[in-house]
Design a protein around this motif. Structure first.
Motif, PDB file in Angstrom:
ATOM      1  N   HIS A  99     -18.110  19.143 -17.885  1.00 21.83           N
ATOM      2  CA  HIS A  99     -18.380  19.937 -19.281  1.00 21.83           C
ATOM      3  C   HIS A  99     -19.122  19.018 -20.467  1.00 21.83           C
ATOM      4  O   HIS A  99     -18.014  17.982 -20.686  1.00 21.83           O
ATOM      5  CB  HIS A  99     -17.234  20.781 -19.747  1.00 21.83           C
TER       6      HIS A  99
ATOM      7  N   ARG B 279     -13.770  19.735 -18.553  1.00 22.06           N
ATOM      8  CA  ARG B 279     -13.485  20.545 -19.359  1.00 22.06           C
ATOM      9  C   ARG B 279     -12.016  20.636 -19.990  1.00 22.06           C
ATOM     10  O   ARG B 279     -11.806  21.066 -20.939  1.00 22.06           O
ATOM     11  CB  ARG B 279     -13.928  22.025 -18.493  1.00 22.06           C
TER      12      ARG B 279
ATOM     13  N   SER C  77     -11.315  20.602 -23.721  1.00 23.20           N
ATOM     14  CA  SER C  77     -10.209  21.439 -24.291  1.00 23.20           C
ATOM     15  C   SER C  77      -9.086  20.662 -24.772  1.00 23.20           C
ATOM     16  O   SER C  77      -8.671  21.059 -26.040  1.00 23.20           O
ATOM     17  CB  SER C  77      -9.778  22.259 -23.148  1.00 23.20           C
TER      18      SER C  77
ATOM     19  N   ASP D 185     -11.676  27.460 -23.317  1.00 25.02           N
ATOM     20  CA  ASP D 185     -12.729  27.119 -22.186  1.00 25.02           C
ATOM     21  C   ASP D 185     -11.908  27.190 -20.909  1.00 25.02           C
ATOM     22  O   ASP D 185     -12.348  26.494 -19.966  1.00 25.02           O
ATOM     23  CB  ASP D 185     -13.508  25.933 -22.385  1.00 25.02           C
TER      24      ASP D 185
END
Length: 165
Positions: free
Chosen positions: A30, A35, A39, A68
């Protein structure tokens, strides 16, 4: 004092970080990082700002961490264009499966892509997460993806020059 705040942050999000499904975000790319890392970065900035503003920093920090909470395979059927606006809904569904959320936290998660998506933030905390997410995303894209793209172009140009000889 920084250590105390960091410890408080860890206590607020500990159960989320220990959740097996959430830990899988560490394998999802990401903005050039995981991710999970993205985050965490969003949640830490939201924690700092919301605490300074004397808002309900615990709940908004948790919602920011979950904004997310989706895996790429959950969005395969939507394609790239629809993924953009569908992922907040999937993140909310996943968050609700494992954690108790109030209306404000739900709005934080589902509206974090505003104005790209139609769900508008209803609360100041929702606006905060949306703005912090955009700033963090811009930084990550510049810091991680731009260098990757430039590296690929440099290799391409080097190969073109050496092939010409």
């Amino acid at each position: 004092m920084f250590q105390e705040k960091n410890s408080e942050f860890q206590m607020i999000v500990e159960d989320i970080l220990n959740n097996h499904e959430f830990q899988e975000l560490d394998q999802e790319l990401h903005h050039g990082i995981s991710r999970y890392g993205h985050s965490m970065r969003v949640a830490k900035y939201v924690y700092k700002v919301s605490k300074k503003m004397n808002w309900d920093y615990e709940k908004v920090t948790r919602a920011a961490l979950l904004h997310d909470f989706f895996l790429d395979n959950q969005l395969e059927e939507y394609g790239i264009a629809k993924t953009w606006c569908k992922h907040p809904e999937i993140a909310l569904e996943n968050a609700k499966k494992y954690f108790e959320l109030d209306d404000r936290q739900e709005n934080v998660i589902v509206s974090h892509m505003f104005p790209s998506c139609k769900v508008m933030p209803k609360y100041k905390e929702s606006w905060l997460v949306s703005c912090v997410d955009k700033c963090v995303s811009f930084y990550e894209m510049y810091r991680f993806k731009a260098s990757l793209v430039l590296g690929i172009w440099a290799i391409f140009l080097f190969n073109m020059v050496t092939l010409q000889k």
